[in-house]
Design an enzyme around this catalytic site. Structure first.
Site, mmCIF file in Angstrom:
data_model
loop_
_atom_site.group_PDB
_atom_site.id
_atom_site.type_symbol
_atom_site.label_atom_id
_atom_site.label_comp_id
_atom_site.label_asym_id
_atom_site.label_seq_id
_atom_site.Cartn_x
_atom_site.Cartn_y
_atom_site.Cartn_z
ATOM 1 N N ASP A 1 0.773 -1.236 0.000
ATOM 2 C CA ASP A 1 0.000 0.000 0.000
ATOM 3 C C ASP A 1 0.806 1.287 0.000
ATOM 4 O OD1 ASP A 1 -2.380 -1.156 -0.207
ATOM 5 O OD2 ASP A 1 -2.933 -1.010 1.896
ATOM 6 N N ALA A 2 2.115 1.201 -0.093
ATOM 7 C CA ALA A 2 2.883 2.446 -0.134
ATOM 8 C C ALA A 2 2.676 3.122 -1.490
ATOM 9 C CB ALA A 2 4.356 2.160 0.094
#
Lengths: 394, 605
Positions: B223-224
């Protein structure tokens, strides 16, 4: 053959046997076999757990971490209707605490090969196992005030189902209630207390008691459910009574199990109870779609059954048996443990983990396990003490 | 329940009479209302279980508008809609004409509302104005929400509530605690019809950016996000953080007061002269002063805490103590605004608002409107960013692994729709159920000269090689969330400790320690890292002299270089051992209970 002889005790029998058959297949000579065996020994030793490995805490973490992902949903029906089984975290806690009264006792009854094939026969056996009380086979309970007697209307269809005759029921009633006169009537039964001077309250009490009179089947088994498992039928029950069920001739006593650990220990012994702990814990973890190595479950089951009695991981069970006061106090009810310890002047030897964490000393595990030991004669000790004093003065 | 088979009627919970047939009565009331003889704020409900009719007219009820159905046909026709659009008629008129009516909870119980026109049956009494009303206000702002998973919609609306925008037009003269303002908010290209209704168009809270669905050296795993440094330099997602500091001249008993001033050097607790450099003569900083952590921004002196401290020997300034306000550790910025005023009690009140520009950095949180949130994992120089063959560099790279398990199809459709909107210079209607269809958008994209699936050939910015795969790239509306590392980053080595336990204090604001908790301890034990564990717990290590005779804590008199035991005197061996102070405290407490704990020492050798 002699080649294998010297490895007995150094390797498990199964590995030696596997090696034997493999060596025959590949036509190995003694020298080659020896080479392989030596290699096996080093591999086997390397696979062993090292001294000082904290297996207890690794086991606890291996249960604890997936435990956080488990659902707290208590009421969930296990596939089929009617028989509900506690699952997930509540059940796991139940197992590890070794609760005496579990929420949903249940049995898996296997039948002997010749009986477990036809649906009708299995149903018949199941009906026979199910506990039947008078309430279930009767339609109405009436108190006839003029005759001062109870009149029970029997459900004929249900009677036929369990193939019971009125005489049998009267007998069962007399067995469990003394001082009553029971007679057969066209509708069913009439029951009268022997003593004539009855108060009305007594009649009501008797009525309620009679409703729950045991008639047929195995006591404690409230529901039965025949389920096809492969090409054989098994009967799943709600309620458990292992001792009585395995005495039924059609039941395969070797395969039949209950999920009640204490009952298993009582009827079949501690080894069986250990196996039930393993099976039940594994079932919970598998149902939740989690993956815990079987060796952790074995570790817990062994710890719980080690003394020959089933002991839960509670302050009254295993944790309560810890030697250290501080360790016990750090788990639950610290005051009780401290007070009890001070009453008898308990000594804590600081041999385990938690105590040493509390005192900020190295815990005797892993790198904290080995100690430096120097051989010293009496002379050395004296000089050492002098040096110590010198140091202190400085 | 009444005995005479009649139905009670209540007006605003007051009994007013009885009727024969509740059905006819309610019908009559509704007719009167629709024809305008009764006010449209009247609602009537029939409770079957209690057999009573309730008429409500009171204020404060939650009511919602619905289209009336008559003879299986909605009363609102295309004609009405056309007239509304041409401003020939008004909503108000539709209500008075009885085409649309407002229903309250009680009346809704007796109604059957159809979601769309084609599901109307004879039983239906009303028609929903739009199916989007099944969602709440913020959820209805999620584009293409009918293609999203419900759990993600919830998270998407939560993200919108945390997003930065311009929260109030007068923010420049406000003193809100911890507020953020986004520098260049823009209206979403892809929006729902509710964006206008909810007023989002007037104060947007996000920006339209170019998003490529790809990985890049693994810096956007889990999710970065990867940001383009060039975009940041051009002002992408830049915001300002405002924080007020307040100081009051308090009054104490005995006529003593605080004094806002530059503290005299004689004052108790005076810091270095250097620390007061920002103060002007009135003891307050000047606007636009650059401040760093632990700078004094308002100087103040207070009278002594206890009157007894005022002994005759000290000069006046000596009695006072410094109570200046300093910038909290870890905070920097500029003095933005100063307000000098009085509070309710008539005390002098000084408020200083500090501002700090926040350029997105690694660790800041961003989200789309579909519950896809993440923190910045890497900021890449523009020349290293991948670009499309037509020369477009994405602002953000979003990991494709975030899509399948979460089933946020709406996220992908928004990127597609955003691309169409950006290329064609129009906004796209993404209202749930009624917005533009994906098929339609694909056709439009093809007509604009792009692949209809939104993917494009892209080139690696570092190697200059073309990627083997075609990469999905489109325009999306991204939100900068208020959680920024700048406010959360914390570490410490040595620092303040608690008086009681001698363990480090807690909390970032006070410069506290980071606790190695019970479970972390278990990890060290499980690894067998015994000595490392001991070292970690050395924060409250103490050396305690123990009397070898009685096992109690002895005394080590440093001045007289003597060790002795209160109980056994000086002629016993006293050994020093190392313990955690917490355990020494535990022993003290046990002793306070009347139990005698003693330590028996054993020679190690």
């Amino acid at each position: 053959m002699t080649v294998y002889e010297e490895y007995k005790g150094r390797l498990p029998g199964r590995i030696i046997n596997d090696m034997k058959s493999e060596a025959e297949k590949r036509n190995l000579n003694d020298n080659q076999i020896k080479k392989v065996m030596e290699y096996l020994v080093t591999q086997y030793d390397a696979a062993k757990i090292d001294p000082g490995e904290a297996i207890g805490i690794i086991t606890a973490e291996s249960f604890g971490e997936p435990g956080t992902q488990m659902t707290l949903n208590v009421f969930h029906f296990a596939g089929v209707a009617e028989v509900s089984v506690t699952q997930g975290l509540p059940r796991l806690i139940e197992i590890l605490d070794a609760r005496k009264k579990i929420k949903t006792p249940s049995m898996e009854i296997h039948l002997k090969k010749e009986h477990g094939k036809e649906t009708n026969e299995v149903r018949k056996i199941a009906a026979q196992i199910k506990e039947t009380v008078l309430r279930e086979i009767s339609e109405e309970f009436n108190i006839n005030l003029s005759k001062m007697q109870l009149e029970v209307t029997i459900n004929k269809a249900k009677m036929r189902e369990i193939k019971a005759k009125p005489e049998e029921i009267i007998e069962k009633l007399k067995e469990s209630h003394k001082n009553i006169i029971a007679k057969e009537t066209p509708e069913g039964l009439s029951i009268k207390p022997e003593a004539t001077e009855n108060e009305l309250m007594e009649m009501y009490k008797l009525k309620e008691k009679l409703k729950e009179t045991y008639i047929r089947g195995v006591k404690g088994v409230t529901h039965v459910l025949p389920v096809k498992n492969g090409n054989e039928f098994i009967i799943i029950t709600a309620g458990s009574n292992l001792a009585d069920v395995i005495n039924i001739p059609e039941v395969d006593s070797a395969k039949t199990t209950t999920n009640d650990i204490h009952e298993t220990a009582k009827v079949l012994g501690i080894e069986a109870a250990r196996q039930i702990i393993i099976n039940e814990a594994e079932k919970v973890i598998e149902d939740q779609g989690l993956d815990v190595d079987i060796r952790h479950i074995l570790c817990i089951a062994d710890t719980m059954s080690r003394t020959g009695l089933v002991k839960g991981i509670t302050r009254s069970g295993i944790t309560g048996e810890k030697k250290s006061v501080l360790a016990k106090a750090s788990f639950e009810t610290p005051l009780t443990h401290l007070v009890n310890a001070s009453l008898i002047g308990e000594v804590d030897q600081l041999n385990s983990v938690i105590e040493n964490v509390m005192l900020n000393q190295p815990v005797p595990l892993g790198t904290g396990l080995p100690d430096l030991v120097a051989k010293m004669g009496p002379k050395d000790i004296k000089t050492q003490k002098k040096e110590d004093k010198k140091e202190d003065k400085e | 329940m009444n005995s005479n088979n009649k139905t009670d009627v209540y007006l605003r919970d007051v009994f007013i009479g009885q009727i024969e047939s509740p059905k006819d009565f309610i019908k009559k009331v509704k007719e009167e209302r629709r024809e305008g003889r009764l006010p449209d704020s009247v609602n009537v409900g029939y409770n079957k279980d209690l057999n009573e009719v309730v008429i409500e007219t009171s204020k404060g009820r939650a009511r919602r508008p619905l289209i009336v159905i008559e003879k299986e046909k909605a009363k609102l026709t295309e004609d009405h809609v056309k007239k509304l659009l041409n401003n020939e008629t008004k909503w108000k008129e539709l209500v008075t004409e009885g085409i649309i009516e407002y229903i309250d909870a009680a009346e809704e119980e007796n109604s059957l509302v159809a979601l769309s026109e084609d599901e109307i049956t004879p039983e239906h009494t009303h028609l929903e104005i739009s199916p989007i009303v099944i969602m709440g206000l913020t959820t209805s702002l999620v584009p293409f929400s009918n293609f999203g998973q419900s759990a993600r919609l919830n998270r998407g609306s939560k993200a919108q509530k945390q997003s930065l925008g311009i929260y109030a037009a007068n923010y420049l003269i406000r003193m809100d605690t911890d507020s953020n303002v986004l520098h260049y908010p823009s209206n979403p290209i892809v929006k729902t019809c509710n964006a206008q209704l909810a007023g989002q168009e007037n104060h947007p809270a996000g920006q339209n950016i170019v998003v490529a669905l790809m990985s890049y050296e693994g810096y956007n795993m889990q999710d970065a996000l990867i940001l383009n440094k060039g975009s940041l330099a051009r002002g992408l997602a830049r915001s300002t953080y405002f924080k007020p500091y307040t100081v009051e001249e308090l009054r104490y008993s005995g006529g003593l007061t605080d004094q806002i001033c530059v503290p005299d050097k004689e004052v108790k607790g005076y810091k270095a002269e250097e620390d007061y450099k920002l103060l002007e003569d009135d003891g307050i900083t000047y606007p636009e002063a650059t401040i760093t952590e632990e700078d004094v921004i308002i100087g103040r002196t207070s009278p002594p805490r206890f009157l007894g401290e005022m002994d005759e020997f000290s000069i006046a300034a000596n009695k006072l103590r410094d109570s200046s306000v300093t910038i909290k550790p870890g905070e920097i910025g500029k003095v933005d605004m100063i307000a000098v005023t009085e509070n309710e009690e008539g005390n002098k009140l000084v408020q200083i608002r500090v501002r700090h520009q926040r350029i997105p950095e690694i660790g800041d949180k961003f989200a789309s409107r579909h519950g896809q949130k993440g923190v910045v994992g890497l900021i890449v120089p523009q020349q290293d960013m991948p670009f499309t063959v037509s020369g477009i560099t994405p602002d953000v790279m979003f990991s494709p692994h975030s899509i399948p398990s979460r089933m946020t199809v709406s996220h992908l459709i928004e990127a597609l729709a955003g691309k169409v909107g950006a290329l064609d210079g129009k906004s796209i209607d993404a209202t749930a159920f009624t917005g533009q269809t994906e098929a339609d958008l694909r056709v439009q994209l093809q007509e604009l000269g792009f692949r209809e699936d939104g993917s494009e050939r892209m080139v690696n910015g570092i190697t200059g090689e073309e990627f083997e795969a075609k990469i999905f790239i489109g325009n999306m509306y991204y939100l900068r969330l208020k959680h920024m590392v700048g406010n959360k980053l914390h570490a410490r080595a040595a620092g303040r400790i608690q008086l009681l336990t001698r363990q480090p204090i807690e909390g970032r604001a006070k410069g506290g320690g980071l606790r190695l908790g019970e479970m972390e301890k278990d990890c060290f034990v499980a690894h067998g890292a015994s000595l490392l564990l001991k070292e970690r717990f050395d924060s409250d290590r103490t050396v305690v002299p123990i009397c070898s005779a009685c096992g109690l804590i002895g005394v080590n008199d440093v001045f007289r270089k003597k060790k002795f035991c209160h109980r056994c005197g000086g002629n016993v061996e006293i050994n020093s051992i190392e313990l955690s102070y917490a355990f020494k405290l535990l022993m003290d407490e046990i002793r306070a209970m009347g139990v005698l704990p003693n330590i028996k020492l054993k020679n190690k050798y």
